[in-house]
Design an enzyme around this catalytic site. Structure first.
Site, PDB file in Angstrom:
ATOM      1  N   GLU A   1       0.686  -1.101  -0.048  1.00 18.96           N
ATOM      2  CA  GLU A   1      -0.014   0.081   0.154  1.00 18.96           C
ATOM      3  C   GLU A   1       1.010   1.002  -0.141  1.00 18.96           C
ATOM      4  OE1 GLU A   1      -3.432   0.277   0.399  1.00 18.96           O
ATOM      5  OE2 GLU A   1      -3.834   2.135   1.274  1.00 18.96           O
ATOM      6  N   ASP A   2       1.831   1.349   0.676  1.00 20.66           N
ATOM      7  CA  ASP A   2       2.606   2.573   1.137  1.00 20.66           C
ATOM      8  C   ASP A   2       3.777   2.778   0.646  1.00 20.66           C
ATOM      9  OD1 ASP A   2       0.542   3.106   2.642  1.00 20.66           O
ATOM     10  OD2 ASP A   2       1.163   2.755   4.397  1.00 20.66           O
TER      11      ASP A   2
END
Ligand code: MN
Length: 734
Positions: A90-91
Site C-alpha cells: 500500500e505505502d
C-alpha cells in the site's frame, strides 16, 4: 537500519522489535524467528523516513500489529510476517511479487488480502467490511490480523482529528468489536469497545474509569474474602488452579447502565470469579468442572436456575465454561466461572487457540465455530446483495443469539433466534425446504412460518405439489433459506420466460406473422410492459393471453417520448450545477423546497425526528432518526450526516401506512372509515382487512400532512371497541 533514521529513532525501533522477538521466542518455532528478523529488516528500510500522525516512525505500527498478533491472538510465523509487511504494498514501491519472492506465496496472499482491505477512511466502510468478510473464505488470518491492525489504530487514535476519531470509533463499535466477539477474541473485543467509548463519550468513560479505580481496593477485599475458603479446599483436594477476578470492562458497565437505566453501583456490585484449573487427563474435563462446582456449593448456596453449562454445549464462538451464581458471604451474588486452561485460552484468544487445540481434542473437530464459518461462507455466496443489505444479513445471522433444535433422528442444529420451520427445512436440505408445507413439533402440527424454540424436535412435512411461495421470504430469517428461495424463484421465472417465448412464437406462426423490429414494441405497449422478459414471463404464467395478435399489431404506436417528458425535464433540472451542501449547517425543511427528498425506506413525515444524509449526488435525503438505514449510514458515512428540522407543514400530503389489530366484530370497518373521513386533514388511499379466528388485522394507506395529525388519528382509532393496537409502519423492505 538505514541512514534515514536518527539514532533516537533507531533505539525506539530496536526496543519495540526486541519486545516482539521476546514474545515470538516463547510462542513461535525457531525456524520462523530468522524469517521474522528478515521481514523486520525489509519493512524497516521500506518504511524508513516515514512517520505516522503521532510522530512515531512508521515501522512502529507494523511491529505493534505483529505483537498483538502473537500475544492476543496466538497466531504463528506466517501471520507475524504478514503483520510486519501489511502496509508495504500500500505505502511503498515494493510489490506483492517482491514479497512472494522473499517470503513465499502464502504470506503474499495474506498481505494482499490486508492491502485490499485497507482503503482510505473516506471510502464506504460497509463496502470495505463486505470485502473483509469475503476474505474469510480464503484465509481467516487476514481478518484476525486486520483486527490486530484496528486495535493498534484505536490505541493510537489520539493523534487523529476529532471527526476521524468519531468515525473510526463508530465503525469499531458497529463492526469490528462484534466481529472480534464472534471470532471469540474476548480481550480484543473488550479493548476495542473501551477505546471506542473513550472517544465517543469521553466524559462518561472517564467517570466510570475513576469510579472503578476508587472501588478497586474494596472489590479485591471482597474477592479475597469470598475466595479464601474455596482456595483452601481446592488445595486440599490437590486441584491445581488459579483463581482470578477481573473488574467488568468500562464499556460493559456503561452499556448496562444505558440499557437497564441503572446506576454504576448496581452493576458494579456483581462480582465474578474465575477458576482455571489444570485437568487430570484421566477424567473428563466436564466431570472435573462439575466436581469443582460441587465443592463451591458446599460453602455457598447456588442460585436456582443459574447454572450455565457451556461445556456440554459450547457457544457458537467456541466458548466453553461452566458458570454458577452463588450467594457470597455478604449476601451478595457472585458469579463463578469454572474452566480448564484450554477452555480459558479459547475464551480469551478465540479462533487461533481453538485450532491449536483442535488436533488434540477429537470432540471439537466439527465445532460450532466451524459451522459458523461454514454459514458465513454461505452468506457470502449470495453475489447480489449490496454492501448494506449484506451487513444486514450478516448481523441477522451471525450476531443474533442462537437456538439449538433437533432433527427427528436427534441431529443437533444451530439456528439464529427467530428461525422458523422453513429455516429449519432449508438448513437440512433444499428440496425439504422447497416442498415444505409445515412441520410437526411434539406431535403438534405447525405452519411453515412457526417460530421454533431451543429444544424443539422438528419433523418436516412435505408435499410434492408444493412450490416456494412469494411470502416465504417474509417467513425465514437465515440467509441460507432466503438465498435458496430466491434461487427457486429465479428458476421458476426462467421457466416461465422460456414457456412464454415459445407460446408467442407459436402464435406468430399460427397467425403467419413475421416479427420485425416494431412487433415486440407494439405488444409491449399494448400490455403496458417495459421489457420483453416481463412479457414472456407473464405469458408463461398465463397472466397474459395473446389471442388477438393481429388487432394488437394494427394499432399505431404512439410517441412514447410524451410519456417521459416529465422525467427528462426533471432530470435536466438535476443536471444543473447545484451548490455543494454544507455539512455543518442545520437544515430547516421547508414545504416547497426541492433540495431534499424523503427516504423511501422509512417514509418520514413532517414532525418525525429526522436526520439528513448528503448523498453522493449531493442531494439531501431525509431519514427518520431511528430508521435502521440511517443508523447504518451514521456509522458508515458519518461525515455525510447533517442535522435537519421541520417547519410546520400544512399544504403537502405524505403517504404513510398504519397497521391495526383487534377483535373482529360487526361494523368495525365502517366505524374506522367514518373516523377517518371525519378527520378532514387525512385522506385514505387504500385499506385492506383480514380476519381469522375472531381477530382482525388491517392496514391503511393514508395521505397526511404531519405527525401530529397522524397521532391524533391513532389516538381516536385506539378508542374503538375491540381495537388492540394501531401502529404506524414504514417497512424498510417495501
Ligand atoms: Mn495498518
Amino acid at each position: 537500519m538505514t541512514d534515514l533514521q536518527s539514532a533516537a529513532d533507531k533505539r525506539i525501533i530496536q526496543d519495540k522489535f526486541d519486545d516482539l522477538m521476546r514474545v515470538c521466542k516463547k510462542n513461535i518455532r525457531k525456524s520462523g524467528l530468522e524469517q521474522i528478523e528478515k521481514a523486520f529488516e525489509f519493512a524497516n528500510q521500506a518504511h524508513a523516513g516515514v512517520r505516522r500522525k503521532s510522530g512515531e516512525p512508521y515501522i512502529i505500527h507494523p511491529i505493534a500489529v505483529a505483537y498483538i498478533t502473537v500475544t492476543e491472538i496466538g497466531l504463528g510465523t506466517k501471520s507475524v510476517l504478514a503483520a510486519l509487511l501489511h502496509d508495504i504494498v500500500e505505502d511503498t514501491d515494493y510489490t506483492l511479487e517482491d514479497i512472494s519472492r522473499m517470503f513465499g506465496p502464502k504470506v503474499a496472499t495474506i498481505v494482499d488480502g490486508l492491502t485490499k482491505l485497507s482503503g482510505s477512511f473516506d471510502s464506504s466502510q460497509a463496502e470495505n467490511f463486505k470485502k473483509m468478510l469475503l476474505t474469510l473464505s480464503d484465509d481467516v488470518r487476514v481478518i484476525l490480523i486486520k483486527l490486530a491492525d484496528r486495535l493498534h489504530n484505536m490505541q493510537t487514535l489520539d493523534s487523529m482529528p476529532r471527526r476521524k476519531q468519531l468515525k473510526i470509533a463508530g465503525e469499531t463499535l458497529y463492526m469490528y468489536a462484534p466481529l472480534a466477539h464472534r471470532l471469540g477474541l474476548y480481550s480484543i473485543k473488550t479493548e476495542l469497545e473501551d477505546l471506542a467509548l473513550k472517544y465517543e463519550h469521553p466524559e462518561a468513560y472517564e467517570k466510570i474509569r475513576l469510579q472503578l479505580h476508587d472501588k478497586e481496593a474494596h472489590r479485591s477485599y471482597l474477592v479475597e474474602e469470598f475466595v479464601a475458603p474455596i482456595q483452601e479446599r481446592l488445595k486440599k483436594e490437590k486441584i491445581q488452579c488459579s483463581i482470578t477476578s477481573r473488574p467488568k470492562s468500562i464499556y460493559s458497565i456503561w452499556n448496562k447502565m444505558q440499557k437497564k437505566g441503572v446506576s454504576f453501583d448496581e452493576i458494579y456490585d456483581i462480582l465474578a470469579v474465575r477458576i482455571v484449573f489444570e485437568p487430570n487427563e484421566e477424567i473428563s474435563e466436564k466431570r472435573q468442572s462439575f466436581d469443582i462446582l460441587s465443592l463451591i456449593t458446599d460453602y455457598y448456596k447456588p442460585k436456582p436456575d443459574r447454572i450455565r453449562d457451556w461445556i456440554t454445549m459450547p457457544k457458537a464462538n467456541g466458548y466453553e465454561s461452566l458458570h454458577v451464581t452463588v450467594m457470597g458471604p455478604r449476601g451478595k451474588w457472585v458469579e463463578v466461572q469454572i474452566r480448564t486452561r484450554r477452555m480459558d485460552e479459547i475464551a480469551e484468544k478465540g479462533f487461533a487457540a481453538h485450532y491449536k487445540y483442535k488436533g488434540a481434542e477429537k470432540q471439537s473437530t466439527d465445532s460450532e465455530l466451524d459451522r459458523w464459518l461454514e454459514r458465513i461462507r454461505e452468506t457470502l455466496q449470495n453475489p447480489e446483495s449490496n454492501a448494506l443489505e449484506f451487513l444486514d444479513q450478516f448481523k441477522l445471522n451471525l450476531f443474533a443469539s442462537e437456538i439449538v433444535v433437533f432433527s427427528p433422528k436427534g441431529h443437533m442444529i444451530t439456528l439464529p433466534k427467530g428461525a422458523t420451520v422453513l429455516d429449519f427445512a432449508f438448513e437440512i436440505h433444499t428440496e425439504l425446504g422447497n416442498k415444505c408445507i409445515g412441520g410437526k413439533i411434539n406431535h403438534k402440527l405447525v405452519s411453515p412460518g412457526h417460530e421454533i424454540k431451543t429444544g424443539d424436535q422438528i419433523e418436516i412435512i412435505t408435499s410434492d405439489k408444493q412450490r416456494p411461495l412469494q411470502n416465504w421470504l417474509n417467513l425465514v430469517v437465515t440467509a441460507k433459506a432466503k438465498n435458496k428461495i430466491k434461487n427457486a424463484f429465479k428458476l421458476q421465472e426462467r421457466q416461465h420466460i422460456d414457456i412464454g417465448k415459445q407460446r408467442l412464437e407459436a402464435e406468430y406462426k399460427k397467425m403467419k406473422i413475421i416479427p420485425h423490429g416494431n412487433t415486440l414494441k407494439k405488444i409491449l405497449l399494448h400490455f403496458n410492459l417495459s421489457n420483453k422478459e416481463q412479457l414472456y414471463s407473464q405469458i408463461g404464467m398465463g397472466l397474459i393471453v395473446i389471442d388477438d395478435l393481429p388487432s394488437i399489431l394494427k394499432t399505431k404506436t404512439e410517441n412514447r417520448f410524451v410519456k417521459y417528458w416529465r422525467l427528462t425535464f426533471n432530470k435536466k433540472k438535476q443536471d444543473e450545477p447545484q451548490k455543494e451542501l454544507d455539512k455543518k449547517k442545520t437544515y430547516i425543511l421547508e414545504e416547497e423546497d426541492t433540495q431534499y427528498h424523503l427516504a423511501p425506506c422509512c417514509h418520514p413525515i413532517p414532525g418525525d425526528e429526522v436526520v439528513g444524509y448528503i448523498t453522493p449526488e449531493n442531494s439531501l435525503e431525509i431519514h427518520k432518526t431511528k430508521c435502521p438505514n440511517a443508523l447504518k449510514l451514521m456509522s458508515s458515512h458519518g461525515d455525510q450526516i447533517v442535522v435537519a428540522e421541520w417547519t410546520t407543514f400544512k399544504v403537502m400530503s405524505h403517504l404513510t401506512r398504519i397497521k391495526m389489530q383487534g377483535f373482529d366484530r360487526l361494523g368495525v370497518v365502517n366505524e374506522l372509515t367514518t373516523i377517518i373521513s371525519k378527520q378532514h386533514n387525512i385522506n385514505m388511499r387504500s385499506i385492506t382487512f383480514d380476519t381469522h379466528d375472531g381477530i382482525f388485522e388491517g392496514t391503511m394507506e393514508l395521505y397526511i400532512h404531519n405527525a401530529s395529525d397522524l397521532n391524533n388519528l391513532i389516538a381516536k382509532l385506539m378508542k374503538l371497541k375491540g381495537m388492540e393496537s394501531v401502529e404506524r409502519f414504514d417497512s424498510v423492505d417495501e
